[in-house]
Design an enzyme around this catalytic site. Structure first.
Site, short mmCIF file in Angstrom:
data_model
loop_
_atom_site.label_atom_id
_atom_site.label_comp_id
_atom_site.label_asym_id
_atom_site.label_seq_id
_atom_site.Cartn_x
_atom_site.Cartn_y
_atom_site.Cartn_z
N ASP A 262 46.66 0.51 15.95
CA ASP A 262 46.06 1.78 15.56
C ASP A 262 45.25 2.39 16.70
OD1 ASP A 262 46.63 2.11 12.59
OD2 ASP A 262 45.80 0.09 12.64
N THR A 263 44.47 1.56 17.37
CA THR A 263 43.60 2.07 18.43
C THR A 263 44.42 2.55 19.62
OG1 THR A 263 41.90 0.51 17.72
CG2 THR A 263 41.62 1.53 19.87
#
Length: 410
Positions: A182-183
Site C-alpha cells: 500500500d505504501t
C-alpha cells in the site's frame, strides 16, 4: 464534538510550504490513498478527506486504540480536514462534485468502477474541472483482465514478486511486517501527482488520470528480478536475510541480538576481514572482487558469524564502526524511540491529539531545505470540518442543517 470547540495544535510556519495553494480531495480509505494525502498535506496542500458518516475511515479502528481511536490514525490523517458525506446518496455526490470542482487533485483508492457508478468518471469530472489531477489506486489497475478483482496490499506484494523472496529458504513466505504494498503504491501516486501538476503548470497541459496498481508499485522496486529470468531463465528464490549475488551482506548473531553487516564493497571487505582477525581472507586474491566472494559466501558468512556470536551487539557495532564497515543493529520500536540520531533529525515528533493526549509520531520525509514539511493540525474526528467546508462552498446554515437531518452529512 463540534469542530469549533477543538483546539488545532499547529507548527509555526517559518518558511513557505512547497504545495501551498494546492487543494486535494481525498476519497480513499485505509492506507494507500490516505498515505498519499498525508504526504501531500505535510508539504502544505489543503487536504479535505471525505469519509462515511458514523464510523468513518476503518483505519480509525485498526490496531491499538487510545481514547476510542487508533494511534495510527493520528499519523495517517494529520493536516487533513474531515467532511462526513454518505456518498451512496445522490445529494452527497452532488456536494462531492462541488468540492472536486474547486480542487487541484482527487485521490481515490476504491475498486475500479466505483466513481463511475456515482457519476464521477474522469470524463465527467474533467467536464467540470478540466485541470483536475485524478489519482486512482487499485489492486490491479483500471484496465486489464484482473481490474475488477478485489486487491489489498498483501496481494500486491505477492503478485509483484516480493512475498516469494521474503522467507528463509524452504520455509513459508512471510510479510515484511508492515503494509509495504500500500505504501509503495501511495508513494508512486505522489510522484504521479507531482508530475501531473508540473505538466499542468509549466506546460499548460490539462489535468490527467494517474493509474497506480498495487502489484505494479511493488514490481517496480524488484530490481533485477525479471531481467535475470529473461536473460538466464533464473528464478530468484528466497534467501533469508542474505542478499543473493552480493557478498558478504547478511544478518549475524550476537550474544544479545542480531547485527546486519554489509561488507560487500571491495575495500570494505578487506577492512571487515582485518577487523575480525581473518587476514587470510582479507588477502585472498580470489576474494578481492564480488564474484569470488559469492563463490565462497558460506565460508565468509561463517567467519563473520563466528566472530559476532561471542560478542554483544554494542561491541560489534563499536568495532565495525572503527573499521568503517557498514553495520546496523536490528531496531525495535524502543530502540527507535531512544535513539539520539532520530531525535536530532526531527524524526520523532510529539503530536497533541484532539482527544487531549500527546503521542510521539514519525517525523516528515523527505527533508526540504527551503520548504520543509510541517504538522499544522492534528488528525480530525469524523466530520469535524463538515460545516466549515460546506459553508465555504456556499451552502447556507439551513441547507447544511437539512443535509444533516437527512443523514447525508455528519
Amino acid at each position: 464534538m463540534n469542530a469549533k470547540n477543538i483546539k488545532h495544535p499547529t507548527t509555526p510556519l517559518d518558511t513557505p510550504s512547497a504545495l501551498q495553494g494546492v487543494k486535494v480531495v481525498e476519497m480513499g480509505q485505509l492506507i494507500a490513498g490516505p498515505f498519499c494525502g498525508k504526504t501531500l498535506g505535510e508539504f502544505g496542500a489543503e487536504v479535505i478527506k471525505i469519509e462515511a458518516p458514523g464510523a468513518g475511515d476503518p483505519l480509525r479502528n485498526w490496531r491499538l486504540i487510545k481514547e476510542g481511536t487508533s494511534v495510527w490514525w493520528q499519523v495517517q490523517s494529520r493536516n487533513k480536514r474531515s467532511v462526513a458525506l454518505d456518498l451512496r446518496q445522490k445529494e452527497a455526490q452532488d456536494v462531492a462534485r462541488r468540492l472536486i470542482a474547486e480542487a487541484d487533485v482527487l485521490v481515490e483508492n476504491f475498486r475500479p468502477g466505483t466513481l463511475e457508478g456515482w457519476g464521477m468518471s474522469p470524463a465527467e469530472l474533467h467536464a467540470i474541472n478540466p485541470g483536475l489531477v485524478i489519482l486512482r489506486i487499485s489492486g490491479y489497475g483500471q484496465t486489464g483482465p484482473y481490474r475488477d478483482l478485489p486487491g489489498f496490499g498483501v496481494i500486491g506484494e505477492a503478485m509483484g514478486g516480493l512475498r516469494h523472496l521474503t522467507a528463509e529458504p524452504g520455509r513459508v513466505p512471510v510479510r515484511v511486517g508492515v503494509s509495504i504494498g500500500d505504501t509503495l503504491a501511495a508513494l508512486h501516486g505522489v510522484i504521479g501527482v507531482m508530475m501531473a501538476l508540473y505538466h499542468r503548470k509549466v506546460n499548460g497541459g490539462p489535468g490527467q488520470v494517474i493509474d497506480v496498481a498495487l502489484h505494479e508499485a511493488v514490481f517496480n522496486v524488484m530490481e533485477s528480478l525479471l531481467p535475470e529470468y529473461s536473460a538466464f531463465g533464473a528464478v530468484r528464490e528466497a534467501a533469508g536475510s542474505a542478499l543473493p549475488g552480493i557478498a558478504p551482506s547478511n544478518a549475524y548473531p550476537c550474544q544479545d541480538g542480531w547485527v546486519l553487516v554489509a561488507g560487500n564493497g571491495d575495500s570494505i571487505f578487506k577492512r571487515l576481514m582485518t577487523a575480525i582477525d581473518r587476514q587470510d581472507l582479507a588477502d585472498a586474491p580470489d576474494l578481492a572482487h564480488n564474484a569470488g566472494r559469492v563463490a565462497r559466501v558460506a565460508e565468509i558468512d561463517a567467519a563473520i558469524g563466528d566472530w559476532t556470536h561471542g560478542r554483544s551487539v554494542r561491541t560489534v557495532m563499536e568495532e565495525l564502526g572503527k573499521a568503517r564497515v557498514p553495520a546496523g543493529k536490528v531496531y525495535t520500536a524502543r530502540d527507535i524511540a531512544e535513539d539520539p540520531h532520530y531525535r536530532a533529525r526531527d524524526m520523532i515528533l510529539t503530536q497533541h491529539t484532539r482527544d487531549g493526549y500527546d503521542v510521539e509520531v514519525p517525523g516528515i520525509v523527505p527533508k526540504l531545505s527551503l520548504t520543509p514539511g510541517t504538522v499544522r493540525a492534528s488528525a480530525p474526528h469524523v466530520g469535524d470540518d463538515t460545516d466549515v467546508v460546506l459553508a465555504k462552498l456556499g451552502l447556507t446554515t439551513e441547507q447544511i442543517a437539512r443535509l444533516r437531518e437527512k443523514g447525508i452529512i455528519q
